[in-house]
Design a protein around this motif. Structure first.
Motif, PDB file in Angstrom:
ATOM      1  N   UNK A 234       0.797  -1.219   0.000  1.00  0.00           N
ATOM      2  CA  UNK A 234       0.000   0.000   0.000  1.00  0.00           C
ATOM      3  C   UNK A 234       0.830   1.268   0.000  1.00  0.00           C
ATOM      4  N   UNK A 235       0.180   2.362  -0.347  1.00  0.00           N
ATOM      5  CA  UNK A 235       0.857   3.651  -0.475  1.00  0.00           C
ATOM      6  C   UNK A 235       0.990   4.361   0.876  1.00  0.00           C
ATOM      7  N   UNK A 236       2.015   5.184   0.982  1.00  0.00           N
ATOM      8  CA  UNK A 236       2.249   5.930   2.229  1.00  0.00           C
ATOM      9  C   UNK A 236       3.169   7.106   1.937  1.00  0.00           C
TER      10      UNK A 236
ATOM     11  N   UNK B  34       2.066   9.088   7.029  1.00  0.00           N
ATOM     12  CA  UNK B  34       0.684   9.058   6.558  1.00  0.00           C
ATOM     13  C   UNK B  34       0.488   7.776   5.756  1.00  0.00           C
ATOM     14  N   UNK B  35      -0.476   6.967   6.151  1.00  0.00           N
ATOM     15  CA  UNK B  35      -0.771   5.708   5.479  1.00  0.00           C
ATOM     16  C   UNK B  35      -2.117   5.837   4.794  1.00  0.00           C
ATOM     17  N   UNK B  36      -2.166   5.575   3.507  1.00  0.00           N
ATOM     18  CA  UNK B  36      -3.399   5.720   2.751  1.00  0.00           C
ATOM     19  C   UNK B  36      -4.316   4.525   2.930  1.00  0.00           C
ATOM     20  N   UNK B  37      -5.628   4.783   2.824  1.00  0.00           N
ATOM     21  CA  UNK B  37      -6.645   3.741   2.921  1.00  0.00           C
ATOM     22  C   UNK B  37      -7.817   4.141   2.035  1.00  0.00           C
TER      23      UNK B  37
ATOM     24  N   UNK C 140      10.309   3.093   3.145  1.00  0.00           N
ATOM     25  CA  UNK C 140      10.549   3.846   1.913  1.00  0.00           C
ATOM     26  C   UNK C 140      11.945   3.536   1.369  1.00  0.00           C
ATOM     27  N   UNK C 141      12.917   3.493   2.245  1.00  0.00           N
ATOM     28  CA  UNK C 141      14.295   3.226   1.837  1.00  0.00           C
ATOM     29  C   UNK C 141      14.460   1.795   1.328  1.00  0.00           C
ATOM     30  N   UNK C 142      13.767   0.839   1.951  1.00  0.00           N
ATOM     31  CA  UNK C 142      13.890  -0.552   1.493  1.00  0.00           C
ATOM     32  C   UNK C 142      13.228  -0.732   0.123  1.00  0.00           C
ATOM     33  N   UNK C 143      12.085  -0.077  -0.082  1.00  0.00           N
ATOM     34  CA  UNK C 143      11.445  -0.130  -1.401  1.00  0.00           C
ATOM     35  C   UNK C 143      12.349   0.540  -2.430  1.00  0.00           C
ATOM     36  N   UNK C 144      12.982   1.635  -2.035  1.00  0.00           N
ATOM     37  CA  UNK C 144      13.888   2.343  -2.929  1.00  0.00           C
ATOM     38  C   UNK C 144      15.064   1.493  -3.371  1.00  0.00           C
TER      39      UNK C 144
END
Length: 274
Positions: A206-208, A220-223, A243-247
């Protein structure tokens, strides 16, 4: 001068902020006195009482111990995190408007700050919004932070799927991708794409966003029916590390234009516009 507390009926967080001010006044304490208890600045107490900032777990435990509340603030934080926050968007946009750095990951849609009016309108219509034009105006107003004198740094991680999902039809999507490519060329914007072939990762959860403001980091976590602010430092730090791990799985920034161009070519070919 102490800021006025928020309406305690608006949310559990507002009720907690209201009660913090009530408890301080009942004890005949100044903001400076409470600041000494929590080992923070007087301005921090003002922000806590106005709802601009939120108590951390450590602060709640400290107040409960010194004021002998029977765990009131600790329990209040627990319930506030469980309860829906009807003021989440207003609170979030206030932080967004004065951010120096915004780090965001999006796995399904172009982020609001990067949307064209046509793309945004298509999403609002699909979501059956009662006031499409009104909500569209609010979205576009938020984008003004990118054109101000000192815009925030905008670091975006986006999955390849976002580029290939044709929101609003071919023309709308081509316009959106063209704008996204232009946006990525701005000096304050870093846009990287997480390739579809990178496989499983936290990018599927999910997005954040993580927003850096004067007071620190806000998550902020989107829902689907509303977002959730992450005000405590540990929670925001955990999102930044995600964020850094996804990056770490994202393609280099100099390949972003190529991803967008290939998505545009595929879209044109599929629609017969090539």
């Amino acid at each position: 001068m102490t800021n006025q507390p928020p309406d305690p009926r608006s949310s559990m967080w507002a009720w907690t902020a209201h009660h913090l001010r009530f408890q301080r006044i009942e004890r005949g304490l100044t903001g400076d006195a409470v600041a000494k208890i929590l080992n923070c600045s007087r301005s921090t107490i003002s922000r806590l009482e106005s709802g601009e900032s939120r108590l951390t777990d450590k602060q709640a435990v400290k107040l409960d111990k010194v004021w002998r509340t029977g765990g009131f603030f600790t329990y209040a934080l627990w319930y506030a995190r469980l309860a829906p926050d009807p003021q989440w968007l207003s609170s979030y946009t206030e932080f967004e408007a004065r951010a120096s750095l915004i780090q965001m990951f999006s796995g399904q849609l172009i982020p609001v700050l990067c949307q064209t009016p046509e793309y945004a309108r298509a999403l609002l219509l699909a979501g059956r919004n009662a006031d499409v034009e009104g909500d569209l105006a609010k979205r576009l107003a938020r984008q003004k932070i990118l054109s101000r004198h000192e815009p925030p740094e905008l670091w975006i991680l986006m999955t390849e799927n976002v580029l290939t999902w044709p929101v609003g039809g071919t023309e709308t999507m081509l316009g959106q991708l063209t704008y996204l490519k232009e946006l990525a060329e701005r000096p304050n914007v870093v846009l990287r794409i997480v390739p579809r072939g990178s496989g499983e990762s936290e990018a599927l959860d999910g997005s954040f966003k993580v927003i850096t403001v004067r007071e620190g980091e806000i998550g902020y976590i989107e829902a689907p029916t509303g977002g959730r602010l992450v005000m405590d430092a540990d929670g925001a730090r955990a999102l930044r590390r995600r964020f850094e791990r996804i990056g770490a799985k994202a393609a280099p920034v100099d390949s972003t234009a190529g991803f967008i161009e290939r998505a545009m070519e595929a879209l044109s070919e599929h629609s017969g516009m090539a």
